[in-house]
Design an enzyme around this catalytic site. Structure first.
Site, mmCIF file in Angstrom:
data_model
loop_
_atom_site.group_PDB
_atom_site.id
_atom_site.type_symbol
_atom_site.label_atom_id
_atom_site.label_comp_id
_atom_site.label_asym_id
_atom_site.label_seq_id
_atom_site.Cartn_x
_atom_site.Cartn_y
_atom_site.Cartn_z
ATOM 1 N N ASP A 51 -8.561 -0.552 6.429
ATOM 2 C CA ASP A 51 -8.228 -1.348 7.318
ATOM 3 C C ASP A 51 -6.715 -1.979 8.184
ATOM 4 O OD1 ASP A 51 -10.845 -2.451 6.995
ATOM 5 O OD2 ASP A 51 -10.628 -2.157 5.336
ATOM 6 N N LYS A 63 0.916 -1.675 0.399
ATOM 7 C CA LYS A 63 0.189 -0.223 0.015
ATOM 8 C C LYS A 63 0.618 1.038 -0.132
ATOM 9 C CE LYS A 63 -4.643 -1.409 0.105
ATOM 10 N NZ LYS A 63 -5.309 -0.490 -0.441
#
Length: 392
Positions: A116, A73
């Site tokens: 998350d 990410k």
């Protein structure tokens, strides 16, 4: 359990493909190469698994080795934050680099996001490296290890009492009140520029993989939460391959908005509400990125909806490989593509296999997007057999 639907859509040129051209991908990758700790993540070939499944090859891009963050990410977060800082300081895209951003003199910005786990960690890591601040909100049910990993990077972290999509809306509202810059890896009407930058950052994974592969893939499994990673990698591979691969989208059963949309042959995505309770935390998103959907609608061949047991099977397959294959430590969201491939080829899905053209000449590419970001659950799955694959 695996549910599948073959695409009811006709392929056509989708919006924003040009943003992922080889020249654009090369520019983004040059930026990433300027960051401390950058290295090309391994592409792991699994010949024994391919032989057992009756296909030509299986290659897994292991993103647990990305920077020091155990997930891919940061590729998107770092590029988006860099572009925001460049706007503030007058740097052009061609001048983007870690050294120039550090030397720009821009300080005191706060970047806010919902996560998350992995995206928020990437935002916090980038903000810390560049001398900025981060505020990270996480949905209810987030495990403590993921919270602590972000707090260790200096971010202010709050766990809400809402699901992921409602927490995204909360973060946007709080940022507007406080003058923070939202760096969210999904897009909605009026918020599209930054998510596109994040998606362009993800394309570095695809560029690396294409350079590592001896031959281009014939089949690519892509996992989707909001769909940003899947669409970005799909677009980059479309632009980088002479012959388009067959793309298979995989989702968690409890948050399968793309599968449900394709099942009804709708042009606009359905939203999935509720708790979105799945071990695949990175895929627990019930509302699609509006930039991602045109690409996934127009170029995916199949959409799969998968239970927790298939992600768990993928974790065990990669964690306890056949003799001669390398081990890959993959978390729940990272391993689900391998679990889907195994289930398709070993289970009663002959018609789907035939339509996808999966066979002895197939070269399958998968992305293990994270390592064991919840170590306690990883051990329960891999050591203790939690979520057994009783039938496929």
């Amino acid at each position: 359990m695996l549910k599948s639907v073959l695409s009811p859509y006709k392929s056509k040129i989708a919006d924003c493909r040009e943003e992922f051209s080889p020249s654009e991908a090369a520019a983004v990758r040059r930026f990433h190469e300027s960051f401390p700790g950058y290295g090309v993540t391994p592409l792991v070939e699994l010949p024994a698994l391919a032989g057992a499944l009756g296909i030509g090859s299986v290659c897994v891009k292991d993103e647990s080795k990305r920077f020091s963050l155990n997930a891919f990410k940061a590729l998107g977060a770092s590029y988006a934050i860099a572009r925001l800082l460049a706007e503030k300081t007058g740097l052009g895209q061609e001048d983007l680099s870690y050294d120039k951003l550090i030397g720009s003199g821009q300080e005191g910005l706060t970047f806010a996001t919902t996560t998350d786990g992995n995206h928020g960690r990437g935002v916090a890591w980038t903000a810390k490296l560049l001398g900025q601040k981060a505020v990270v909100n996480m949905p209810k049910g987030t495990v403590r290890q993921r919270v602590e990993a972000i707090e260790a990077l200096g971010a202010r972290v709050t766990v809400s009492d809402m699901n992921y999509d409602d927490t995204v809306r909360y973060t946007a509202a709080e940022a507007a009140k406080n003058g923070w810059l939202v760096v969210q890896d999904t897009a909605w009407p009026g918020y599209e520029k930054i998510p596109l930058w994040i998606m362009k950052g993800y394309a570095t994974m695809a560029a690396e993989a294409l350079a590592q592969l001896a031959e281009p893939p014939t089949h690519v499994f892509l996992q989707a939460g909001v769909g940003s990673m899947a669409a970005a990698v799909l677009a980059a591979l479309l632009e980088g391959c002479d012959k388009p691969p067959c793309f298979i989208l995989v989702e968690a059963r409890q948050a399968d908005c793309f599968f449900r949309t394709a099942e009804k042959a709708l042009e606009q995505t359905l939203a999935v509400g509720g708790d979105l309770d799945t071990i695949m935390a990175g895929l627990a998103c019930g509302e699609a990125n509006i930039l991602a959907w045109p690409l996934l609608r127009n170029y995916c061949t199949a959409y799969l909806s998968l239970g927790n047991e298939i992600a768990a099977a993928g974790m065990r397959i990669l964690g306890a490989p056949l003799s001669g294959d390398a081990r890959v430590i993959a978390g729940e969201s990272g391993a689900v593509g391998v679990g889907a491939l195994y289930s398709l080829l070993q289970g009663p899905y002959g018609e789907v296999r035939e339509r996808l053209g999966l066979g002895p000449s197939s070269r399958v590419l998968l992305f293990s997007t994270e390592g064991a970001t919840d170590e306690a659950n990883y051990r329960k799955v891999v050591w203790e057999g939690k979520y057994p694959l009783e039938s496929i």
